[in-house]
Design an enzyme around this catalytic site. Structure first.
Site, PDB file in Angstrom:
ATOM      1  N   ILE A 160       0.881  -1.162   0.000  1.00  0.00           N
ATOM      2  CA  ILE A 160       0.000   0.000   0.000  1.00  0.00           C
ATOM      3  C   ILE A 160       0.920   1.213   0.000  1.00  0.00           C
ATOM      4  O   ILE A 160       1.766   1.366   0.878  1.00  0.00           O
ATOM      5  CB  ILE A 160      -0.975  -0.009   1.198  1.00  0.00           C
ATOM      6  CG1 ILE A 160      -1.933   1.174   1.109  1.00  0.00           C
ATOM      7  CG2 ILE A 160      -0.252  -0.043   2.529  1.00  0.00           C
ATOM      8  CD1 ILE A 160      -3.130   1.045   2.035  1.00  0.00           C
ATOM      9  N   PHE A 161       0.785   2.041  -1.029  1.00  0.00           N
ATOM     10  CA  PHE A 161       1.777   3.096  -1.235  1.00  0.00           C
ATOM     11  C   PHE A 161       1.126   4.313  -1.854  1.00  0.00           C
ATOM     12  O   PHE A 161       0.325   4.210  -2.792  1.00  0.00           O
ATOM     13  CB  PHE A 161       2.889   2.586  -2.162  1.00  0.00           C
ATOM     14  CG  PHE A 161       3.995   3.574  -2.411  1.00  0.00           C
ATOM     15  CD1 PHE A 161       4.944   3.843  -1.435  1.00  0.00           C
ATOM     16  CD2 PHE A 161       4.087   4.242  -3.622  1.00  0.00           C
ATOM     17  CE1 PHE A 161       5.967   4.756  -1.666  1.00  0.00           C
ATOM     18  CE2 PHE A 161       5.104   5.157  -3.871  1.00  0.00           C
ATOM     19  CZ  PHE A 161       6.048   5.417  -2.879  1.00  0.00           C
ATOM     20  N   VAL A 162       1.483   5.478  -1.311  1.00  0.00           N
ATOM     21  CA  VAL A 162       1.047   6.763  -1.846  1.00  0.00           C
ATOM     22  C   VAL A 162       2.298   7.575  -2.149  1.00  0.00           C
ATOM     23  O   VAL A 162       3.215   7.653  -1.320  1.00  0.00           O
ATOM     24  CB  VAL A 162       0.143   7.524  -0.849  1.00  0.00           C
ATOM     25  CG1 VAL A 162      -0.193   8.912  -1.369  1.00  0.00           C
ATOM     26  CG2 VAL A 162      -1.136   6.727  -0.575  1.00  0.00           C
ATOM     27  N   ARG A 168      -0.188  12.391   3.680  1.00  0.00           N
ATOM     28  CA  ARG A 168      -0.754  13.199   4.767  1.00  0.00           C
ATOM     29  C   ARG A 168      -1.930  14.049   4.289  1.00  0.00           C
ATOM     30  O   ARG A 168      -2.160  15.147   4.787  1.00  0.00           O
ATOM     31  CB  ARG A 168       0.328  14.076   5.413  1.00  0.00           C
ATOM     32  CG  ARG A 168       1.382  13.251   6.148  1.00  0.00           C
ATOM     33  CD  ARG A 168       2.537  14.099   6.623  1.00  0.00           C
ATOM     34  NE  ARG A 168       3.329  14.559   5.482  1.00  0.00           N
ATOM     35  CZ  ARG A 168       4.260  13.820   4.870  1.00  0.00           C
ATOM     36  NH1 ARG A 168       4.503  12.583   5.288  1.00  0.00           N
ATOM     37  NH2 ARG A 168       4.928  14.311   3.843  1.00  0.00           N
ATOM     38  N   LYS A 169      -2.679  13.492   3.327  1.00  0.00           N
ATOM     39  CA  LYS A 169      -3.868  14.177   2.839  1.00  0.00           C
ATOM     40  C   LYS A 169      -5.093  13.264   2.840  1.00  0.00           C
ATOM     41  O   LYS A 169      -6.128  13.595   2.260  1.00  0.00           O
ATOM     42  CB  LYS A 169      -3.613  14.715   1.422  1.00  0.00           C
ATOM     43  CG  LYS A 169      -2.528  15.796   1.385  1.00  0.00           C
ATOM     44  CD  LYS A 169      -2.176  16.203  -0.017  1.00  0.00           C
ATOM     45  CE  LYS A 169      -1.160  17.352  -0.020  1.00  0.00           C
ATOM     46  NZ  LYS A 169       0.103  17.035   0.674  1.00  0.00           N
ATOM     47  N   PHE A 171      -5.214  10.135   1.525  1.00  0.00           N
ATOM     48  CA  PHE A 171      -5.284   9.190   0.416  1.00  0.00           C
ATOM     49  C   PHE A 171      -4.918   7.763   0.844  1.00  0.00           C
ATOM     50  O   PHE A 171      -5.479   6.791   0.342  1.00  0.00           O
ATOM     51  CB  PHE A 171      -4.381   9.660  -0.727  1.00  0.00           C
ATOM     52  CG  PHE A 171      -4.781  10.984  -1.305  1.00  0.00           C
ATOM     53  CD1 PHE A 171      -6.116  11.303  -1.494  1.00  0.00           C
ATOM     54  CD2 PHE A 171      -3.833  11.926  -1.661  1.00  0.00           C
ATOM     55  CE1 PHE A 171      -6.501  12.526  -2.025  1.00  0.00           C
ATOM     56  CE2 PHE A 171      -4.195  13.158  -2.196  1.00  0.00           C
ATOM     57  CZ  PHE A 171      -5.535  13.458  -2.375  1.00  0.00           C
ATOM     58  N   ASN A 199       9.198   2.617  10.726  1.00  0.00           N
ATOM     59  CA  ASN A 199       8.241   3.528  10.100  1.00  0.00           C
ATOM     60  C   ASN A 199       7.166   3.920  11.117  1.00  0.00           C
ATOM     61  O   ASN A 199       6.021   3.473  11.061  1.00  0.00           O
ATOM     62  CB  ASN A 199       7.615   2.877   8.873  1.00  0.00           C
ATOM     63  CG  ASN A 199       6.922   3.882   7.967  1.00  0.00           C
ATOM     64  OD1 ASN A 199       6.687   5.028   8.363  1.00  0.00           O
ATOM     65  ND2 ASN A 199       6.592   3.463   6.766  1.00  0.00           N
ATOM     66  N   VAL A 200       7.553   4.781  12.067  1.00  0.00           N
ATOM     67  CA  VAL A 200       6.656   5.127  13.178  1.00  0.00           C
ATOM     68  C   VAL A 200       5.423   5.874  12.680  1.00  0.00           C
ATOM     69  O   VAL A 200       4.336   5.745  13.278  1.00  0.00           O
ATOM     70  CB  VAL A 200       7.404   5.939  14.250  1.00  0.00           C
ATOM     71  CG1 VAL A 200       8.469   5.091  14.921  1.00  0.00           C
ATOM     72  CG2 VAL A 200       8.036   7.197  13.648  1.00  0.00           C
ATOM     73  N   TYR A 206      -1.755   3.348  11.112  1.00  0.00           N
ATOM     74  CA  TYR A 206      -2.507   2.099  11.137  1.00  0.00           C
ATOM     75  C   TYR A 206      -3.263   1.936  12.458  1.00  0.00           C
ATOM     76  O   TYR A 206      -4.403   1.448  12.475  1.00  0.00           O
ATOM     77  CB  TYR A 206      -1.565   0.916  10.920  1.00  0.00           C
ATOM     78  CG  TYR A 206      -0.932   0.885   9.540  1.00  0.00           C
ATOM     79  CD1 TYR A 206      -1.647   1.264   8.411  1.00  0.00           C
ATOM     80  CD2 TYR A 206       0.387   0.473   9.371  1.00  0.00           C
ATOM     81  CE1 TYR A 206      -1.061   1.237   7.146  1.00  0.00           C
ATOM     82  CE2 TYR A 206       0.975   0.441   8.119  1.00  0.00           C
ATOM     83  CZ  TYR A 206       0.244   0.827   7.011  1.00  0.00           C
ATOM     84  OH  TYR A 206       0.818   0.797   5.762  1.00  0.00           O
TER      85      TYR A 206
END
Length: 235
Positions: A160-162, A168-169, A171, A199-200, A206
């Site tokens: 899952i990647f943006v 931070r919008k 999506f 990846n905090v 999540y």
């Protein structure tokens, strides 16, 4: 004759408070749809960007040919959600035209209002293959798995990647919600994925989505030469 009265003092300009200023809002039209073979060039670029972000480019070996052959096999295509499935996230400054009817999935459309416009220097590179004026902003790749404890199928999200300029919008939330919503509609028991421990920001995101992050579980993996060693092993 009496002297004329002096003119009244000028009226002071009304004081403008910061909260009275109405900011300019920017609408972004978004759509999540099923990927097709035509999206493979964008998928390859997106996967590579994710490998760079995760510092795992040394494991990256995908090509357009290998993605096409495995995600969209011409000889034995499977319906969406029965095998590897990809959701594409597109954004546009203009409303989307009606998409072709697909009995397996109705595209999810939403208007997002932002304070500032998005400056995407790679918009031309990620121009949508499916719609003029739209840009590919992210994707999710998932496939069925099974829980013996629940005696129900589920979905495992591999990716899952943006893209960075679209983060931070909201999506990423849209992509994850689309997979979870599809699982719920199909009566599946759960949706699972993994996250890198450094990846905090992703972990916090999540958890805000309601996911449990299981610290006690570890991934076990056979790949490369270690996997190939079993090709002719005596079992």
């Amino acid at each position: 004759m009496a002297a004329a009265a002096p003119p009244p003092p000028p009226t002071a300009a009304p004081e403008v408070f910061k909260e009275d200023i109405v900011p300019i809002r920017h609408q972004v039209f978004t759509r999540i749809r099923l990927a097709t073979r035509a999206d493979v060039p964008h998928l390859l670029n997106l996967i590579h960007e994710m490998a760079v972000f995760e510092r795992l480019t040394h494991l990256f070996s995908a090509t357009e040919a290998s993605l096409s052959a495995t995600l969209f096999p011409a000889d034995n295509p499977l319906p969406p959600f029965a095998s590897f499935t990809v959701f594409i996230l597109e954004v546009s400054r203009n409303p989307f035209l009606p998409a072709p009817v697909n009995p397996n999935f109705t595209p999810i459309e939403k208007i997002v209002t932002l304070d500032l416009p998005i400056d995407d220097p790679d918009a031309e590179t990620f121009k949508s293959q499916a719609l003029t004026g739209a840009t590919v902003a992210g994707y999710s790749l998932f496939f069925p798995n099974y829980s013996s404890f629940l005696a129900k199928p589920g979905f495992y999200i591999e990716d899952i990647f943006v893209r960075e300029v679209y983060r931070r919008k909201g999506f990423g939330r849209m992509l994850l919600s689309a997979v979870a919503g599809q699982a719920a509609k199909m009566g599946y028991g759960r949706v699972e994925w993994v996250v890198l421990d450094w990846n905090v920001n992703a972990i916090k995101f999540y958890e805000q989505m309601g996911a449990e992050v299981h610290q006690e579980w570890r991934i076990c993996r056979l790949s490369g030469e270690a996997l190939q060693a079993y090709a002719h092993a005596q079992i």
